[in-house]
Enzyme design. Structure first.
Site, PDB file in Angstrom:
ATOM      1  N   ARG A  36       0.824  -1.216   0.000  1.00 57.12           N
ATOM      2  CA  ARG A  36       0.000   0.000   0.000  1.00 57.12           C
ATOM      3  C   ARG A  36       0.857   1.264   0.000  1.00 57.12           C
ATOM      4  NH1 ARG A  36      -2.148   1.533   4.556  1.00 57.12           N
ATOM      5  NH2 ARG A  36      -2.578  -0.593   5.307  1.00 57.12           N
ATOM      6  N   TYR A  87     -16.093  19.484 -13.516  1.00 58.65           N
ATOM      7  CA  TYR A  87     -16.531  18.088 -13.667  1.00 58.65           C
ATOM      8  C   TYR A  87     -17.585  17.731 -12.603  1.00 58.65           C
ATOM      9  CZ  TYR A  87     -16.414  13.029 -13.284  1.00 58.65           C
ATOM     10  OH  TYR A  87     -16.781  11.717 -13.185  1.00 58.65           O
ATOM     11  N   ASP A 160      -7.369  20.745 -12.644  1.00 60.15           N
ATOM     12  CA  ASP A 160      -7.676  19.450 -13.251  1.00 60.15           C
ATOM     13  C   ASP A 160      -7.258  19.555 -14.716  1.00 60.15           C
ATOM     14  OD1 ASP A 160      -8.913  17.291 -14.533  1.00 60.15           O
ATOM     15  OD2 ASP A 160     -10.494  17.191 -13.026  1.00 60.15           O
TER      16      ASP A 160
HETATM   17  N1  PLP Z   1     -11.810  15.063 -13.844  1.00 58.15           N
HETATM   18  C1  PLP Z   1     -12.393  15.127 -15.044  1.00 58.15           C
HETATM   19  C2  PLP Z   1     -12.259  16.372 -15.873  1.00 58.15           C
HETATM   20  C3  PLP Z   1     -13.120  14.032 -15.530  1.00 58.15           C
HETATM   21  O1  PLP Z   1     -13.714  14.107 -16.747  1.00 58.15           O
HETATM   22  C4  PLP Z   1     -13.231  12.871 -14.721  1.00 58.15           C
HETATM   23  C5  PLP Z   1     -14.025  11.699 -15.168  1.00 58.15           C
HETATM   24  O2  PLP Z   1     -14.805  11.783 -16.092  1.00 58.15           O
HETATM   25  C6  PLP Z   1     -12.620  12.859 -13.466  1.00 58.15           C
HETATM   26  C7  PLP Z   1     -11.898  13.957 -13.062  1.00 58.15           C
HETATM   27  C8  PLP Z   1     -12.725  11.647 -12.572  1.00 58.15           C
HETATM   28  O3  PLP Z   1     -11.877  10.630 -13.016  1.00 58.15           O
HETATM   29  P1  PLP Z   1     -12.152   9.051 -12.837  1.00 58.15           P
HETATM   30  O4  PLP Z   1     -13.377   8.715 -13.615  1.00 58.15           O
HETATM   31  O5  PLP Z   1     -10.891   8.439 -13.351  1.00 58.15           O
HETATM   32  O6  PLP Z   1     -12.353   8.812 -11.371  1.00 58.15           O
END
Ligand code: PLP
Length: 361
Positions: A36, A87, A160
């Site tokens: 882990r 998101y 992000d």
């Molecule tokens: N950030 C963005 C811009 C996303 O489009 C997504 C998923 O669609 C995520 C984060 C979350 O990622 P995951 O689906 O790998 O958990």
């Protein structure tokens, strides 16, 4: 770097691809002790991601595990400023944390620098996403990072970078503290793995994120890490082809009679076009467009495609299409909004498919 980093030993006879490390524990006395805490396959992927973003990467079980780890570093009651069109998963998590009194958030239009800076008053974290999902809005990462920290020195700025990937945008170079990725998307690139990552060049953040991963156990499986490592080797060529396809489809969609509006930062008429040219090295392969006739017409269009796949997610080699408003939490979107994750198919085949689907809506 996508091809050469994370290869391991360059000694004669060493494997070109490191073995997949499938051990949950390690013999005592070495650098690794328990599965882990660390894994050589994660380390290889982290080396590539870190080199690409210009920082130190930590891989997680999913993009949301990475998002949650970053938020989990905040003290109870802290305020997070977040793009109103960020998101859905991130917004849903923050709403859940707010309901339980853990964290609070303020939604703001992050393309509006003044409004965003005002919202950062007294906040602990500014969460940016550019281009945003699925409105493709472009926010000024450098200006927002510099000016929000000047006003509020303790503020952490997170970006992000899932849509752009480090090949098109490097937020750490623009003053952001931590980059978050859904590795599931372009980085892995083949719609066959769920994985996430954070990247930062601040040692305190590196420690905090490693601690979250070890304590919470949001760790990737070694096979998943290997699949992402294998996928990332072709990121540059996949992105080049998908981006060229997206630019061409965007241009043709603009001229289509069934289409009301096209959102693609590569188009001169996109409100964030100039900013995207400054902070990105390409507009990417995501776009959204609205069809006349609202949700029903958009559903008919998505159901009529033959080459593209009607499905959520993005960043794979295959083109995915969906009406985003079908999801809970996305009700504020225009009814006819269709999101397209443009793949690497032949662009004429893609256009023929889209044109016939638009004809059916
Ligand atoms: N950030 C963005 C811009 C996303 O489009 C997504 C998923 O669609 C995520 C984060 C979350 O990622 P995951 O689906 O790998 O958990």
């Amino acid at each position: 770097m996508v091809v050469s980093a994370g290869r391991g030993s360059d000694a004669a006879g060493a494997p070109v691809n490191g073995p997949i490390a499938v051990s949950s524990t390690y013999r005592s006395g070495g650098a690794l002790s328990y599965g882990r805490e660390g894994n050589d396959t994660w380390a290889a992927l982290e080396e590539v991601l870190g080199a690409l973003e210009g920082g130190e990467a930590t891989v997680f079980a999913s993009g949301m595990a990475a998002v949650a780890a970053v938020l989990e570093t905040l003290p109870a009651g802290a305020v997070v400023v977040l793009g109103a069109d960020a998101y859905t998963g991130t917004r849903i998590l923050l709403a859940d944390l707010a309901r339980r009194g853990r964290l609070f958030h303020r939604l703001v239009d992050t393309t509006d620098v003044g409004a965003t800076l005002d919202a950062c008053e007294g906040a602990a974290m500014l969460w940016l996403e550019s281009p945003s999902n699925p409105l493709m809005a472009i926010s000024d990462l450098a200006r927002l990072s510099a000016e929000s920290k000047a006003r509020n020195p303790g503020l952490a700025v997170i970006a992000d970078n899932t849509f752009a990937t480090p090949l098109l945008q490097r937020p750490l170079d623009l003053g952001v503290d931590v980059v978050v990725h859904s590795v599931t998307k372009y980085l892995a690139g083949h719609s066959d793995v769920i994985l996430g990552a954070t990247v930062t060049n601040d040692p305190a953040w590196v420690r905090a994120l490693l601690d979250r991963r070890s304590m919470h156990g949001g760790i990737p499986g070694p096979i998943e890490a290997y699949l992402a490592l294998r996928g990332i080797r072709t990121l540059a060529v996949r992105m080049e082809r998908a981006q060229a396809n997206a630019a061409e489809l965007a241009r043709r969609l603009v001229a289509h009679e069934r289409v009301e509006v096209v959102r693609y930062p590569g188009l001169a008429q996109h409100p964030g076009h100039h900013l995207a040219n400054e902070q990105m090295r390409g507009a990417g392969a995501m776009l959204s467009f609205d069809v006349h006739g609202g949700a029903e017409a958009a559903d008919r269009c998505c159901a009529a495609v033959r080459l593209a796949t009607p499905a959520t997610s993005l960043g794979g080699v295959e083109t995915l299409i969906e009406r985003r408003g079908r999801w809970a939490g996305e009700e504020a979107l225009p009814g006819g909004l269709i999101r397209l994750s443009v793949g690497i198919e032949d662009v004429e085949d893609l256009w023929a498919d889209l044109a016939q689907a638009l004809g059916a809506c």
